[in-house]
Motif scaffolding. Structure first.
Motif, PDB file in Angstrom:
ATOM      1  N   TYR A   9      35.498  37.124  45.008  1.00  0.00           N
ATOM      2  CA  TYR A   9      36.504  36.164  45.479  1.00  0.00           C
ATOM      3  C   TYR A   9      36.734  36.271  46.991  1.00  0.00           C
ATOM      4  O   TYR A   9      37.561  35.560  47.547  1.00  0.00           O
ATOM      5  N   GLN A  10      36.027  37.200  47.633  1.00  0.00           N
ATOM      6  CA  GLN A  10      36.158  37.440  49.071  1.00  0.00           C
ATOM      7  C   GLN A  10      37.595  37.831  49.439  1.00  0.00           C
ATOM      8  O   GLN A  10      38.166  37.370  50.435  1.00  0.00           O
ATOM      9  N   ALA A  11      38.171  38.692  48.625  1.00  0.00           N
ATOM     10  CA  ALA A  11      39.504  39.208  48.918  1.00  0.00           C
ATOM     11  C   ALA A  11      39.440  40.165  50.099  1.00  0.00           C
ATOM     12  O   ALA A  11      38.392  40.755  50.388  1.00  0.00           O
ATOM     13  N   SER A  12      40.549  40.359  50.767  1.00  0.00           N
ATOM     14  CA  SER A  12      40.606  41.277  51.897  1.00  0.00           C
ATOM     15  C   SER A  12      40.536  42.714  51.398  1.00  0.00           C
ATOM     16  O   SER A  12      40.763  42.997  50.216  1.00  0.00           O
ATOM     17  N   ALA A  13      40.243  43.629  52.321  1.00  0.00           N
ATOM     18  CA  ALA A  13      40.190  45.047  51.967  1.00  0.00           C
ATOM     19  C   ALA A  13      41.548  45.527  51.464  1.00  0.00           C
ATOM     20  O   ALA A  13      41.643  46.330  50.522  1.00  0.00           O
ATOM     21  N   GLU A  14      42.623  45.012  52.059  1.00  0.00           N
ATOM     22  CA  GLU A  14      43.975  45.403  51.650  1.00  0.00           C
ATOM     23  C   GLU A  14      44.268  44.922  50.234  1.00  0.00           C
ATOM     24  O   GLU A  14      44.817  45.662  49.415  1.00  0.00           O
ATOM     25  N   GLU A  15      43.899  43.664  49.938  1.00  0.00           N
ATOM     26  CA  GLU A  15      44.105  43.138  48.585  1.00  0.00           C
ATOM     27  C   GLU A  15      43.286  43.923  47.565  1.00  0.00           C
ATOM     28  O   GLU A  15      43.781  44.259  46.482  1.00  0.00           O
ATOM     29  N   THR A  16      42.062  44.231  47.909  1.00  0.00           N
ATOM     30  CA  THR A  16      41.196  44.978  46.996  1.00  0.00           C
ATOM     31  C   THR A  16      41.768  46.357  46.708  1.00  0.00           C
ATOM     32  O   THR A  16      41.802  46.807  45.555  1.00  0.00           O
ATOM     33  N   GLU A  17      42.241  47.031  47.729  1.00  0.00           N
ATOM     34  CA  GLU A  17      42.830  48.363  47.543  1.00  0.00           C
ATOM     35  C   GLU A  17      44.066  48.294  46.655  1.00  0.00           C
ATOM     36  O   GLU A  17      44.267  49.127  45.762  1.00  0.00           O
ATOM     37  N   GLN A  18      44.916  47.288  46.886  1.00  0.00           N
ATOM     38  CA  GLN A  18      46.140  47.144  46.102  1.00  0.00           C
ATOM     39  C   GLN A  18      45.824  46.877  44.630  1.00  0.00           C
ATOM     40  O   GLN A  18      46.417  47.492  43.732  1.00  0.00           O
ATOM     41  N   ALA A  47      45.061  37.837  31.355  1.00  0.00           N
ATOM     42  CA  ALA A  47      46.206  37.739  30.449  1.00  0.00           C
ATOM     43  C   ALA A  47      46.995  39.041  30.366  1.00  0.00           C
ATOM     44  O   ALA A  47      48.068  39.082  29.753  1.00  0.00           O
ATOM     45  N   GLY A  48      46.485  40.109  30.980  1.00  0.00           N
ATOM     46  CA  GLY A  48      47.184  41.392  30.943  1.00  0.00           C
ATOM     47  C   GLY A  48      47.190  42.023  29.570  1.00  0.00           C
ATOM     48  O   GLY A  48      48.127  42.713  29.193  1.00  0.00           O
ATOM     49  N   ARG A  49      46.114  41.820  28.813  1.00  0.00           N
ATOM     50  CA  ARG A  49      46.087  42.273  27.423  1.00  0.00           C
ATOM     51  C   ARG A  49      45.657  43.731  27.252  1.00  0.00           C
ATOM     52  O   ARG A  49      46.040  44.372  26.282  1.00  0.00           O
ATOM     53  N   HIS A  50      44.823  44.234  28.162  1.00  0.00           N
ATOM     54  CA  HIS A  50      44.235  45.563  27.977  1.00  0.00           C
ATOM     55  C   HIS A  50      44.148  46.308  29.305  1.00  0.00           C
ATOM     56  O   HIS A  50      44.263  45.695  30.376  1.00  0.00           O
ATOM     57  N   PRO A  51      43.925  47.637  29.245  1.00  0.00           N
ATOM     58  CA  PRO A  51      43.655  48.371  30.488  1.00  0.00           C
ATOM     59  C   PRO A  51      42.451  47.777  31.207  1.00  0.00           C
ATOM     60  O   PRO A  51      41.543  47.234  30.570  1.00  0.00           O
ATOM     61  N   VAL A  52      42.448  47.882  32.534  1.00  0.00           N
ATOM     62  CA  VAL A  52      41.396  47.281  33.352  1.00  0.00           C
ATOM     63  C   VAL A  52      40.720  48.375  34.174  1.00  0.00           C
ATOM     64  O   VAL A  52      41.396  49.232  34.756  1.00  0.00           O
ATOM     65  N   LYS A  53      39.400  48.334  34.231  1.00  0.00           N
ATOM     66  CA  LYS A  53      38.659  49.309  35.026  1.00  0.00           C
ATOM     67  C   LYS A  53      38.718  48.924  36.508  1.00  0.00           C
ATOM     68  O   LYS A  53      38.502  47.761  36.858  1.00  0.00           O
ATOM     69  N   PRO A  54      38.996  49.894  37.382  1.00  0.00           N
ATOM     70  CA  PRO A  54      39.043  49.591  38.824  1.00  0.00           C
ATOM     71  C   PRO A  54      37.744  48.980  39.339  1.00  0.00           C
ATOM     72  O   PRO A  54      37.772  48.104  40.213  1.00  0.00           O
ATOM     73  N   GLN A  55      36.605  49.422  38.782  1.00  0.00           N
ATOM     74  CA  GLN A  55      35.332  48.875  39.260  1.00  0.00           C
ATOM     75  C   GLN A  55      35.192  47.393  38.933  1.00  0.00           C
ATOM     76  O   GLN A  55      34.594  46.633  39.702  1.00  0.00           O
ATOM     77  N   ASP A  56      35.737  46.957  37.790  1.00  0.00           N
ATOM     78  CA  ASP A  56      35.712  45.528  37.464  1.00  0.00           C
ATOM     79  C   ASP A  56      36.560  44.728  38.437  1.00  0.00           C
ATOM     80  O   ASP A  56      36.202  43.624  38.853  1.00  0.00           O
ATOM     81  N   VAL A  57      37.710  45.290  38.808  1.00  0.00           N
ATOM     82  CA  VAL A  57      38.577  44.619  39.779  1.00  0.00           C
ATOM     83  C   VAL A  57      37.883  44.540  41.136  1.00  0.00           C
ATOM     84  O   VAL A  57      37.920  43.500  41.810  1.00  0.00           O
ATOM     85  N   ALA A  58      37.243  45.635  41.541  1.00  0.00           N
ATOM     86  CA  ALA A  58      36.556  45.651  42.834  1.00  0.00           C
ATOM     87  C   ALA A  58      35.442  44.613  42.878  1.00  0.00           C
ATOM     88  O   ALA A  58      35.252  43.925  43.893  1.00  0.00           O
ATOM     89  N   VAL A  59      34.711  44.471  41.777  1.00  0.00           N
ATOM     90  CA  VAL A  59      33.636  43.480  41.707  1.00  0.00           C
ATOM     91  C   VAL A  59      34.194  42.068  41.850  1.00  0.00           C
ATOM     92  O   VAL A  59      33.647  41.242  42.589  1.00  0.00           O
ATOM     93  N   LEU A  60      35.285  41.784  41.149  1.00  0.00           N
ATOM     94  CA  LEU A  60      35.881  40.454  41.231  1.00  0.00           C
ATOM     95  C   LEU A  60      36.448  40.184  42.623  1.00  0.00           C
ATOM     96  O   LEU A  60      36.311  39.077  43.153  1.00  0.00           O
ATOM     97  N   GLY A  65      47.021  40.881  36.152  1.00  0.00           N
ATOM     98  CA  GLY A  65      46.381  39.678  35.632  1.00  0.00           C
ATOM     99  C   GLY A  65      46.761  38.429  36.408  1.00  0.00           C
ATOM    100  O   GLY A  65      45.891  37.596  36.734  1.00  0.00           O
ATOM    101  N   ARG A  66      48.046  38.306  36.733  1.00  0.00           N
ATOM    102  CA  ARG A  66      48.484  37.134  37.506  1.00  0.00           C
ATOM    103  C   ARG A  66      47.866  37.131  38.903  1.00  0.00           C
ATOM    104  O   ARG A  66      47.480  36.080  39.425  1.00  0.00           O
ATOM    105  N   GLN A  67      47.759  38.302  39.513  1.00  0.00           N
ATOM    106  CA  GLN A  67      47.190  38.358  40.857  1.00  0.00           C
ATOM    107  C   GLN A  67      45.692  38.081  40.850  1.00  0.00           C
ATOM    108  O   GLN A  67      45.170  37.435  41.766  1.00  0.00           O
ATOM    109  N   LEU A  68      44.999  38.529  39.814  1.00  0.00           N
ATOM    110  CA  LEU A  68      43.572  38.212  39.705  1.00  0.00           C
ATOM    111  C   LEU A  68      43.366  36.719  39.499  1.00  0.00           C
ATOM    112  O   LEU A  68      42.444  36.117  40.069  1.00  0.00           O
ATOM    113  N   ARG A  69      44.205  36.118  38.687  1.00  0.00           N
ATOM    114  CA  ARG A  69      44.112  34.666  38.464  1.00  0.00           C
ATOM    115  C   ARG A  69      44.395  33.911  39.765  1.00  0.00           C
ATOM    116  O   ARG A  69      43.706  32.928  40.093  1.00  0.00           O
TER     117      ARG A  69
END
Length: 280
Positions: free
Chosen positions: A70-79, A53-66, A18-22
């Motif tokens: 946010y134009q994150a790098s491939a390394e950041e997205t994989e992590q 907020a780190g309240r619930h499990p997160v789907k990898p596909q939602d993280v990949a979309v975000l 959650g902190r890293q997504l923010r």
């Protein structure tokens, strides 16, 4: 066969994710409203709040979309997608079920992730350093009719494995009020064993134990015992102060709160003596 070493649970991973997504969103200069406005992302305001907020499990596909938004790098997205997979895992203590109060479960999740643990204890030896018989007597005094004492003792002993793990055990710095050392929990024999355990633990390079003498009089920590948990990356995972009572717990994370308790710990430490030099 020895019990497995506790590892950081999914709640701890969720907090980190959650902190890293923010941080990614802030770096992209994107507001919550802007994320929600892009309907193609499929991220509602409530979902984004829970993710950050780190309240619930997160789907990898939602993280990949975000990450893409946010134009994150491939390394950041994989992590981050790898972290998302870990948010749905089971906690190491799940086998103990109802023996773990809800307010204590977060502590069990984040304790194994700590790089350093600092604690002041006024009344009893901290759980990470208790002998089985000492722990048993503490639980009996709290609830003599508890039929699950042995399971609770087993959980406490399992927690202690983080202190001797091969992979970067946390440093542990304990200040004990002298009353905790002198109180005969379980009688003289139990206390002899417990003090011996403390002295043995203090001989390890990663563990420091000090005693605050009664003759020190009034001191900065008279209002409450507490634990300060510091994590490997303070930027991604800020420190937490943990304070508990018989039926609840507080987790303090504001910078001013952390600074206050660090100052209190420093004050009592300055008045304490190493347990290896302490004479009752």
């Amino acid at each position: 066969m020895s019990a497995p070493t506790p590892v950081a649970g999914p709640t701890a991973v969720r907090r980190q994710l959650g902190r890293q997504l923010r941080a990614l969103r802030d770096a992209a200069g994107t507001s919550v409203d802007e994320v929600v406005a892009h309907r193609r992302l499929g991220i509602s305001r409530a979902k984004l709040f829970k993710m950050e907020a780190g309240r619930h499990p997160v789907k990898p596909q939602d993280v990949a979309v975000l990450c893409a938004h946010y134009q994150a790098s491939a390394e950041e997205t994989e992590q981050l997608t790898a972290l998302a997979l870990a948010t749905a895992g089971q906690s190491w203590w799940h086998v103990y079920g109802d023996d773990v109060p809800e307010w204590f479960s977060l502590y069990l999740e984040i304790e194994p992730a700590a790089a350093a643990i600092r604690t002041y204890e006024a009344e009893l030896i901290p759980g990470l350093l208790q002998t089985p018989e000492y722990a048993r007597e503490v639980y009996r005094a709290r609830n003599p009719d508890d039929g699950e004492i042995e399971r609770r003792v087993a959980l406490r002993m399992e927690r202690q494995a983080i202190l001797t793990r091969d992979n970067q055990p946390p440093t542990l710095h304990v200040v004990l009020n002298e009353a905790a050392v002198r109180r005969e929990v379980g009688g003289p024999d139990v206390m002899v064993e417990q003090i011996t355990r403390l002295r043995q633990a203090a001989s390890r390079p990663t563990i420091t134990i000090s005693v605050l003498p009664l003759k020190a009089g009034a001191h900065a920590a008279m209002e409450s015992a507490f634990v300060i948990l510091d994590f490997p990356d303070p930027t991604d995972d800020p420190s937490v102060v943990y304070i508990d009572s018989p039926s609840s717990a507080a987790y303090l994370q504001k910078a001013a709160e952390i600074a206050r308790y660090e100052a209190i710990f420093g004050h009592v430490l300055s008045q304490a003596v190493p347990i290896l030099e302490y004479q009752p």
